[in-house]
Design an enzyme around this catalytic site. Structure first.
Site, PDB file in Angstrom:
ATOM      1  CD  GLU A 112      -6.011   0.556   2.560  1.00  0.00           C
ATOM      2  OE1 GLU A 112      -5.298  -0.426   2.700  1.00  0.00           O
ATOM      3  OE2 GLU A 112      -6.725   0.721   1.562  1.00  0.00           O
ATOM      4  CB  SER A 119      -8.868  -1.956   3.930  1.00  0.00           C
ATOM      5  OG  SER A 119      -9.127  -3.240   3.458  1.00  0.00           O
ATOM      6  NE  ARG A 124      -4.113  -1.812   0.272  1.00  0.00           N
ATOM      7  CZ  ARG A 124      -4.178  -3.101  -0.038  1.00  0.00           C
ATOM      8  NH1 ARG A 124      -3.131  -3.698  -0.589  1.00  0.00           N
ATOM      9  NH2 ARG A 124      -5.290  -3.779   0.169  1.00  0.00           N
TER      10      ARG A 124
HETATM   11  N1  EPU Z   1     -10.813 -11.262   9.752  1.00  0.00           N
HETATM   12  C1  EPU Z   1     -11.521 -11.366  10.932  1.00  0.00           C
HETATM   13  N2  EPU Z   1     -12.541 -10.495  11.154  1.00  0.00           N
HETATM   14  C2  EPU Z   1     -12.897  -9.538  10.266  1.00  0.00           C
HETATM   15  C3  EPU Z   1     -12.154  -9.419   9.072  1.00  0.00           C
HETATM   16  C4  EPU Z   1     -11.121 -10.295   8.833  1.00  0.00           C
HETATM   17  O1  EPU Z   1     -11.255 -12.223  11.769  1.00  0.00           O
HETATM   18  O2  EPU Z   1     -13.842  -8.808  10.538  1.00  0.00           O
HETATM   19  C5  EPU Z   1      -9.759 -12.244   9.466  1.00  0.00           C
HETATM   20  C6  EPU Z   1     -10.222 -13.209   8.382  1.00  0.00           C
HETATM   21  O3  EPU Z   1     -10.883 -14.295   8.900  1.00  0.00           O
HETATM   22  C7  EPU Z   1      -8.942 -13.608   7.740  1.00  0.00           C
HETATM   23  C8  EPU Z   1      -8.065 -12.390   7.879  1.00  0.00           C
HETATM   24  O4  EPU Z   1      -8.644 -11.590   8.912  1.00  0.00           O
HETATM   25  O5  EPU Z   1      -8.333 -14.657   8.436  1.00  0.00           O
HETATM   26  C9  EPU Z   1      -7.913 -11.587   6.589  1.00  0.00           C
HETATM   27  O6  EPU Z   1      -9.163 -11.119   6.173  1.00  0.00           O
HETATM   28  P1  EPU Z   1      -9.489 -10.833   4.607  1.00  0.00           P
HETATM   29  O7  EPU Z   1      -9.112 -11.991   3.785  1.00  0.00           O
HETATM   30  O8  EPU Z   1     -10.887 -10.330   4.546  1.00  0.00           O
HETATM   31  O9  EPU Z   1      -8.472  -9.724   4.160  1.00  0.00           O
HETATM   32  P2  EPU Z   1      -7.929  -8.403   4.875  1.00  0.00           P
HETATM   33  O10 EPU Z   1      -6.521  -8.617   5.260  1.00  0.00           O
HETATM   34  O11 EPU Z   1      -8.883  -7.951   5.926  1.00  0.00           O
HETATM   35  C10 EPU Z   1      -6.945  -7.410   2.637  1.00  0.00           C
HETATM   36  C11 EPU Z   1      -6.958  -6.080   1.934  1.00  0.00           C
HETATM   37  C12 EPU Z   1      -8.255  -5.878   1.159  1.00  0.00           C
HETATM   38  C13 EPU Z   1      -8.389  -7.018   0.159  1.00  0.00           C
HETATM   39  C14 EPU Z   1      -8.385  -8.348   0.942  1.00  0.00           C
HETATM   40  C15 EPU Z   1      -8.458  -9.555   0.034  1.00  0.00           C
HETATM   41  C16 EPU Z   1      -5.572  -4.620   3.322  1.00  0.00           C
HETATM   42  C17 EPU Z   1      -5.545  -3.470   4.266  1.00  0.00           C
HETATM   43  N3  EPU Z   1      -6.788  -4.998   2.897  1.00  0.00           N
HETATM   44  O12 EPU Z   1      -7.966  -7.361   3.632  1.00  0.00           O
HETATM   45  O13 EPU Z   1      -8.175  -4.654   0.456  1.00  0.00           O
HETATM   46  O14 EPU Z   1      -9.572  -6.904  -0.581  1.00  0.00           O
HETATM   47  O15 EPU Z   1      -7.157  -8.447   1.704  1.00  0.00           O
HETATM   48  O16 EPU Z   1      -7.227  -9.845  -0.520  1.00  0.00           O
HETATM   49  O17 EPU Z   1      -4.519  -5.154   2.978  1.00  0.00           O
HETATM   50  C18 EPU Z   1      -8.748  -2.328   0.504  1.00  0.00           C
HETATM   51  O18 EPU Z   1      -7.545  -2.084   0.501  1.00  0.00           O
HETATM   52  O19 EPU Z   1      -9.612  -1.407   0.503  1.00  0.00           O
HETATM   53  C19 EPU Z   1      -9.203  -3.710   0.545  1.00  0.00           C
HETATM   54  C20 EPU Z   1     -10.487  -4.020   0.653  1.00  0.00           C
END
Ligand code: EPU
Length: 337
Positions: free
Chosen positions: A333, A237, A163
């Protein structure tokens, strides 16, 4: 140039900030003319594209908003295996991805359905499902806001990180990206190993997905987790996933053995902020105007009638709670203006 323009349609949170001055750019030379007119000197300037990653903290933006709305996609060169495509900064990102997938070009499919414009994508090196913009980025052209001259930035010049890019750090506020060139492959393995892509495909009886099926699966997965900004204001995010020292991670793992995590190359560990926020008890919290999305705790939402400041306050409270519970300070972010 217009005066006192509501920015409500121009930010995905849907906050009703007012720009003292507002200029829409439909051609790169309009921007050059604006710079040469001196209008950008001696006042605050905000370059706005999709407005999907921005938080207006105040009700008035006391300066000039320059809205980039240039359009066009062209093939620069093509051979049997790859194609180089140029997209103008104001092109809609999800439409661009759909266009490439429709042509059978690989390289941006996992970035499907991320709201925003092409010109903003390199600024924070957008990423999802194991792919980042930098993977298919070849170069971009950007205009110097001081002189109106254009400069080409190669991938190395951009200093891409998680990012991050040079446009968010050293060169913040200095350049506007006017177009981006992508090098896409006509055939390549699909990246299915991240998140719940495989599970989704299995549930839907798809064994060997095509490029189009993968694209559509990602759109469906995102739709199920992230709010539709036409209905509920948000900036995707809100926080970055923090990267912590291995020793701190191992200590935390003793108390939280199910903590999800991803190893980073330098011996550090990335922990999902969404998980931390959920554990801290904030998932689904809401008051009248703002809240934490109930399907993804990393997303702060605006239900309408609120002010940017309400989100700022909520974000601070969440940061404090998470820090108290885990000793990790998560950082936004989203860009605060
Ligand atoms: N999780 C939770 N609770 C929640 C959300 C997530 O326990 O409420 C856990 C999930 O179970 C999982 C882990 O956290 O084990 C990761 O969650 P997720 O796969 O939803 O991805 P993220 O890390 O929360 C990132 C990006 C997103 C992107 C997704 C999918 C960042 C800051 N965000 O989210 O990007 O769509 O991966 O690859 O890196 C954005 O930047 O606006 C965005 C949506």
């Amino acid at each position: 140039m217009k005066t006192n323009v509501s920015l409500k349609p121009y930010n995905s949170f849907g906050f009703d900030a007012v720009a003292k001055q507002f200029a829409e750019i439909n051609e790169a030379h309009d921007l050059q003319n604006l710079i040469k007119s001196g209008a950008l000197k001696s006042q605050n300037v905000l370059i706005l594209s999709g407005g999907n990653n921005i938080l207006f903290q105040n009700e008035v933006f006391d300066g000039l908003v320059v809205y980039i709305n240039t359009k066009g996609i062209e093939i620069l060169r093509e051979c049997e295996n790859e194609v180089m495509v140029r997209a103008q900064a104001g092109e809609d990102w999800p439409d661009f991805v759909r266009f490439c997938v429709g042509k059978g070009w690989h390289g941006v499919e996992n970035l499907a359905h991320i709201p925003g414009k092409v010109g903003a994508a390199p600024v924070q090196n957008i990423g999802a499902y194991g792919m980042e913009l930098k993977d298919s980025f070849e170069q971009c052209e950007a205009m110097d806001l001081a002189t109106g001259e254009t400069k080409v930035f190669t991938k190395e010049d951009c200093h891409f990180g998680y990012r991050e890019s040079i446009f968010k750090s050293e060169l913040k506020g200095r350049y506007v990206i006017t177009s981006v060139d992508f090098l896409l492959k006509k055939d390549a393995p699909l990246h299915l190993e991240y998140g719940n892509i495989k599970a989704y495909l299995e549930q839907n009886g798809i064994e060997n997905p095509t490029l189009q099926q993968l694209h559509d699966a990602i759109c469906a997965i995102r739709d199920a987790k992230l709010p539709d900004v036409k209905q509920i204001g948000s900036a995707g995010s809100f926080f970055k996933n923090p990267v912590i020292e291995k020793a701190q991670f191992e200590a935390l793992l003793k108390d939280y053995p199910t903590m999800p995590h991803y190893d980073e190359p330098n011996g550090m560990v990335k922990v999902p902020a969404g998980w931390l926020i959920e554990q801290a008890g904030w998932k689904g919290w809401r008051d009248e105007h703002v809240g934490v999305y109930d399907k993804q705790a990393l997303v702060l939402v605006h239900y309408g009638g609120g002010k940017g400041h309400d989100i700022v306050e909520l974000a601070h409270k969440i940061q404090d709670y998470v820090e108290k519970k885990f000793g990790i300070r998560i950082s936004p972010e989203v860009n605060f203006v």
